[in-house]
Scaffold this active site. Structure first.
Site, mmCIF file in Angstrom:
data_model
loop_
_atom_site.group_PDB
_atom_site.id
_atom_site.type_symbol
_atom_site.label_atom_id
_atom_site.label_comp_id
_atom_site.label_asym_id
_atom_site.label_seq_id
_atom_site.Cartn_x
_atom_site.Cartn_y
_atom_site.Cartn_z
ATOM 1 N N CYS A 38 12.351 59.948 -0.590
ATOM 2 C CA CYS A 38 11.906 58.488 -0.515
ATOM 3 C C CYS A 38 10.376 58.315 -0.056
ATOM 4 O O CYS A 38 9.602 59.366 0.467
ATOM 5 C CB CYS A 38 12.799 57.603 0.484
ATOM 6 N N SER A 40 9.124 56.799 1.997
ATOM 7 C CA SER A 40 8.593 56.697 3.448
ATOM 8 C C SER A 40 8.499 58.169 4.389
ATOM 9 O O SER A 40 7.648 58.072 4.939
ATOM 10 C CB SER A 40 9.945 55.888 4.208
ATOM 11 N N HIS A 43 4.909 58.867 3.286
ATOM 12 C CA HIS A 43 3.920 58.168 4.414
ATOM 13 C C HIS A 43 3.913 58.867 5.528
ATOM 14 O O HIS A 43 2.687 59.107 6.164
ATOM 15 C CB HIS A 43 4.407 56.795 4.766
ATOM 16 N N HIS A 59 15.929 60.925 5.117
ATOM 17 C CA HIS A 59 16.610 59.827 5.557
ATOM 18 C C HIS A 59 17.500 59.290 4.646
ATOM 19 O O HIS A 59 17.908 58.031 4.979
ATOM 20 C CB HIS A 59 15.462 58.780 6.118
ATOM 21 N N CYS A 164 19.414 54.155 1.785
ATOM 22 C CA CYS A 164 17.936 53.334 1.913
ATOM 23 C C CYS A 164 17.497 52.605 0.653
ATOM 24 O O CYS A 164 17.561 51.267 1.026
ATOM 25 C CB CYS A 164 16.870 54.744 2.264
HETATM 26 ZN ZN LIG Z 1 13.709 55.493 2.489
#
Ligand SMILES: [Zn+2]
Ligand SMILES: [Zn+2]
Length: 361
Positions: A38, A40, A43, A59, A164
């Site tokens: 993902c 995220s 990041h 995650h 997610c």
């Molecule tokens: Zn995510």
């Protein structure tokens, strides 16, 4: 057991052997079968959204329960489960009013530990932190409230996305924006989350559903998943095209990238009485300019959506049912790879490739 560990921002994840302690009270040890890759995570890897280091990343996992800590009763060893990445306490005022995605008692999670302030991962005596569910690992210990049991007949590689991207995207439409049949929807950014916003908009009966992206492959996928129009943002003229398709501006514009320029674009595409829903995660210091006068006299709204307003006990059964009914498609969204390929998967994401990489263990 092997896991992908971040030691330093901006450097590749190290896939290496680490040690895992057994689950303690309120925890579950899950053997990971699949984990989505993902944005995220990216990041954090780049240091845009920092975390406690070193840390086992990932995650968006799904797997099989292997061991329970004391006090866990809702799953048993052998159960197939999806991991809902965001934990919650169940006791604070937000949890109490049915908004556990806004739980305000998660200092331990933000500190990269389990609920008791310690970690289950370590290597050569050095502690390695948790990234919520830390699904880039062959096994992970996670808080029990993040473990959602599923029918073992369902495909775990696809269902990893439930915890997610799917929840974030579909939830933004159904829970945050509460899109009604016949309302117009624009989706800016058609990655893993944006494509699930498109699916959510189709489920809600939105018309038209306008997908905006710079990659032709993503726009093609968006059309496959329910977008009625696709606008290639790499050629300019986006605002005019979207206004034409949405009758002058949309009822709901979802921003699923998190960059100031695309947020500004999303705001510009909102119609009279409409709303912009910010789903993508912007850098911590990113500000946006708004036309305050128009906000007032056209009753426009800007709102955030965090993890699709997820209420696990309500939303996961619904998502699973939508999947069974064929209203939610995940097979065309994913392309599978091995844990060793995790850094290549992030490179593919940065290159804007259409499918979401899913690590299969
Ligand atoms: Zn995510
Ligand atoms: Zn709470």
């Amino acid at each position: 057991m092997r896991a992908a560990v971040l030691y330093e921002y901006g450097s590749p994840l190290r896939v290496e052997e680490i040690e895992l302690d057994p689950p303690r009270e309120g925890e579950v040890l899950v053997r990971m079968v699949a984990s989505g890759v993902c944005r995220s995570d990216l990041h954090t890897i780049k240091g845009v959204h920092p975390w406690a280091l070193p840390v086992v990343m990932g995650h968006e996992g799904a797997g099989v329960v292997e061991e329970l800590g004391p006090g866990v009763g809702h799953v048993a060893p052998g159960d197939h489960v999806v991991l809902s990445w965001l934990p919650y306490c169940g006791r604070c005022r937000f949890c109490s009013v049915g908004r556990p995605n806004l739980c305000e008692d998660l200092e331990w999670s933000i500190a990269g530990t389990m609920m008791d302030g310690t970690t289950r991962f370590h290597r050569d005596g050095r502690r390695i932190h948790h990234y919520n569910t830390s699904s880039f690992a062959e096994r992970s210990v996670v808080p029990a409230q993040t473990v959602i049991p599923i029918d073992p007949a369902l495909p775990l590689a696809e269902f990893a996305l439930m915890g997610c991207a799917v929840m974030t995207g579909v939830g933004a439409v159904l829970n945050t924006a509460r899109v009604r049949p016949g309302e117009s929807v624009v989706v800016v950014g058609c990655g893993g989350v944006g494509l699930n916003v498109v699916q959510g908009a189709a489920i809600a009966g939105a018309r038209p559903i306008v997908a905006v992206d710079t990659k032709a492959a993503k726009l093609a996928l968006a059309r496959e998943l329910g977008a009625t129009h696709a606008v290639d943002a790499s050629t300019g003229g986006v605002e005019d095209a979207v206004r034409e398709f949405s009758g002058g501006g949309a009822d709901h514009v979802f921003e699923a990238i998190g960059q100031p320029e695309t947020i500004a674009l999303a705001l510009a595409l909102v119609g009279r009485g409409g709303q912009a829903v910010l789903v993508g995660l912007a850098p911590p210091d990113a500000g946006i300019a708004i036309d305050a006068l128009t906000m007032a006299f056209e009753e426009r709204v800007i709102r955030g959506s965090w993890y699709g307003g997820c209420r696990p006990a309500v939303d996961f059964p619904l998502l699973f049912e939508l999947y069974r009914a064929g209203a939610l498609r995940l097979d065309s969204l994913i392309s599978t790879c091995a844990l060793e390929d995790v850094n290549d998967a992030f490179a593919a994401m940065e290159a804007g490739e259409a499918a979401r990489s899913v690590i299969v263990f």
